[in-house]
Scaffold this motif. Structure first.
Motif, mmCIF file in Angstrom:
data_model
loop_
_atom_site.group_PDB
_atom_site.id
_atom_site.type_symbol
_atom_site.label_atom_id
_atom_site.label_comp_id
_atom_site.label_asym_id
_atom_site.label_seq_id
_atom_site.Cartn_x
_atom_site.Cartn_y
_atom_site.Cartn_z
ATOM 1 N N ALA A 41 -9.073 6.164 -2.375
ATOM 2 C CA ALA A 41 -8.128 5.030 -3.628
ATOM 3 C C ALA A 41 -9.786 4.628 -4.028
ATOM 4 O O ALA A 41 -9.362 3.972 -5.689
ATOM 5 C CB ALA A 41 -7.697 4.777 -2.416
ATOM 6 N N VAL A 42 -9.890 3.722 -3.288
ATOM 7 C CA VAL A 42 -11.030 2.470 -4.363
ATOM 8 C C VAL A 42 -12.049 3.409 -4.122
ATOM 9 O O VAL A 42 -12.355 2.530 -5.647
ATOM 10 C CB VAL A 42 -11.620 1.955 -2.469
ATOM 11 N N ALA A 46 -10.932 -3.549 -5.861
ATOM 12 C CA ALA A 46 -10.918 -3.384 -4.711
ATOM 13 C C ALA A 46 -12.282 -3.380 -4.100
ATOM 14 O O ALA A 46 -12.592 -2.310 -5.054
ATOM 15 C CB ALA A 46 -10.333 -2.620 -3.684
ATOM 16 N N SER A 53 0.590 -1.080 0.066
ATOM 17 C CA SER A 53 0.005 -0.188 -0.065
ATOM 18 C C SER A 53 1.283 1.254 -0.196
ATOM 19 O O SER A 53 0.278 2.509 0.109
ATOM 20 C CB SER A 53 -0.734 -0.258 1.130
ATOM 21 N N VAL A 99 -10.753 -2.581 3.933
ATOM 22 C CA VAL A 99 -10.985 -2.622 2.377
ATOM 23 C C VAL A 99 -11.021 -4.878 2.441
ATOM 24 O O VAL A 99 -10.518 -4.584 2.475
ATOM 25 C CB VAL A 99 -10.050 -2.507 1.748
ATOM 26 N N VAL A 111 -2.914 -3.891 -5.464
ATOM 27 C CA VAL A 111 -2.517 -2.270 -5.021
ATOM 28 C C VAL A 111 -1.070 -2.685 -5.636
ATOM 29 O O VAL A 111 -0.171 -1.338 -5.721
ATOM 30 C CB VAL A 111 -2.834 -2.043 -3.424
ATOM 31 N N LEU A 129 0.867 3.608 -3.092
ATOM 32 C CA LEU A 129 -0.532 5.028 -2.796
ATOM 33 C C LEU A 129 -1.030 5.382 -1.999
ATOM 34 O O LEU A 129 -1.474 6.482 -2.163
ATOM 35 C CB LEU A 129 -1.817 2.963 -3.104
ATOM 36 N N ASP A 175 -0.180 -2.042 -9.370
ATOM 37 C CA ASP A 175 -0.517 -1.017 -10.429
ATOM 38 C C ASP A 175 0.262 -0.655 -11.414
ATOM 39 O O ASP A 175 0.139 -0.599 -12.618
ATOM 40 C CB ASP A 175 -1.667 -0.353 -9.456
ATOM 41 N N THR A 182 -8.253 3.617 -8.363
ATOM 42 C CA THR A 182 -6.779 4.046 -8.156
ATOM 43 C C THR A 182 -6.368 3.168 -7.493
ATOM 44 O O THR A 182 -5.296 1.844 -7.422
ATOM 45 C CB THR A 182 -6.390 4.812 -7.386
ATOM 46 N N TRP A 183 -7.512 2.472 -6.771
ATOM 47 C CA TRP A 183 -7.065 0.779 -6.140
ATOM 48 C C TRP A 183 -7.614 -0.411 -6.697
ATOM 49 O O TRP A 183 -8.801 -0.416 -6.652
ATOM 50 C CB TRP A 183 -7.650 0.938 -4.420
ATOM 51 N N ILE A 208 -7.875 5.754 1.595
ATOM 52 C CA ILE A 208 -8.320 4.475 1.486
ATOM 53 C C ILE A 208 -9.639 4.920 0.578
ATOM 54 O O ILE A 208 -9.736 3.681 -0.418
ATOM 55 C CB ILE A 208 -8.218 3.558 2.498
ATOM 56 N N GLU A 214 -10.279 -7.318 -1.217
ATOM 57 C CA GLU A 214 -9.504 -6.931 -2.953
ATOM 58 C C GLU A 214 -8.638 -7.948 -2.620
ATOM 59 O O GLU A 214 -8.264 -9.342 -2.537
ATOM 60 C CB GLU A 214 -8.091 -6.209 -2.560
#
Length: 337
Positions: free
Chosen positions: A296-297, A305, A101, A161, A243, A104, A246, A301-302, A293, A163
């Protein structure tokens, strides 16, 4: 036992020499020697072995050094909390982040905290999940992300999260995000795998057992970076969370596809200590970490997830953690990317 003695003890242990420690502490050498000897006399045990290579902590010395570090850290935190700037939340907050992580979350979290709360000194630590959990239990972290963990007697846990895991291969394999790969197909290739006991490995082994699939494990490692490099060099495929890959996918150094038949998912939680008072600065940072977080989800960008629990709808209370009597660890949290 006083603060000067503790600082001398830690410095000598770190640099391995009274002379070098004196230079670091801006003291004369006899003063540092006197502080160490006084501490040893008070405790009644030798804290260092005097060798030709320098000063090496004894087993007892290592214990005292570890406790001394924590004591000085707590004093430093207390000073920051009781001498605030009017209208500001102040203090030192140490946050644990999983290796996968970092790219990110680390910079956006640091920027957001610095911008909104300049009185907070943020310290970011990274390690595998098992190490982070131990550091949190020992008081070296204020909050941390962990992997596949329920609440325990010592920790509050908030699910954040879930994922999906991906098959990862060299670009020539032509894997694509829109074409999931069956687990059996990935397992048919030589695999660069997390080492046995690693939490990600536990999930993968469970999937293999459930599908009665044999895996050809070519290399084992406890480093996500090594997994990616070996896969890129053609030593085999590997399996990682989205993640963590990416940037490699967008840069064209690897190709990847989500696993299917079965899908494999891992969960990430925010853990905080049950005991003691949660400083306002730690609450602020926890809220900001959850916000980063969630963002990002939500904005994609995650990769692959989905939000869990309250964070699927809001992040209004960062300290609202799951509190259950079930202390079972999902899988094995010894290590995690």
């Amino acid at each position: 036992m006083d603060v000067k003695q503790l600082k001398a003890l830690i410095t000598v242990a770190e640099v391995g020499s009274v002379t070098r420690a004196a230079a670091v502490l801006h003291l004369v050498q006899p003063a540092v020697t006197r502080q160490i000897r006084t501490l040893e006399e008070e405790l009644g045990i030798p804290l260092f072995e005097r060798t030709r290579q320098g000063m090496r902590p004894t087993e007892a010395g290592m214990i005292v050094v570890g406790r001394a570090r924590r004591a000085l850290h707590e004093l430093e935190r207390a000073r920051a909390e009781v001498q605030p700037t009017r209208g500001q939340v102040t203090g030192i907050v140490t946050v644990g982040l999983l290796e996968s992580s970092l790219n990110l979350l680390a910079e956006p979290l640091a920027s957001a905290v610095s911008r909104a709360h300049p009185g907070i000194e943020l310290r970011l630590m990274t390690a595998y999940s098992g190490h982070l959990q131990r550091w949190l239990d020992d008081g070296d972290l204020d909050l941390t992300l962990l992997y596949n963990l329920d609440s325990t007697p010592s920790l509050n846990v908030r699910p954040l999260v879930e994922e999906r895991l991906w098959a990862v291969a060299p670009p020539t394999a032509g894997l694509s995000a829109d074409r999931p790969v069956p687990f059996s197909e990935a397992a048919a290739h030589p695999l660069v795998m997390p080492a046995s006991g690693h939490a990600l490995r536990v999930l993968i082994d469970a999937a293999a057992a459930g599908e009665d699939t044999q895996m050809d494990v070519a290399v084992q490692t406890n480093s996500m970076t090594v997994q990616k490099r070996l896969a890129q060099a053609g030593h085999g495929w590997t399996i990682l969370p989205g993640v963590g890959i990416d940037e490699d996918i967008s840069g064209g150094s690897l190709s990847a596809a989500p696993l299917c038949e079965p899908e494999i998912w891992r969960s990430i939680v925010l853990a905080t200590p049950r005991a003691g008072r949660t400083p306002p600065a730690a609450e602020v940072v926890a809220h900001e970490l959850i916000r980063q977080i969630t963002s990002a989800v939500s904005n994609g960008t995650w990769p692959s997830a989905r939000l869990l629990g309250a964070d699927a709808t809001d992040t209004t209370d960062a300290t609202d953690t799951t509190d259950t009597t079930d202390t079972t660890v999902a899988g094995d949290s010894k290590d995690s990317a």
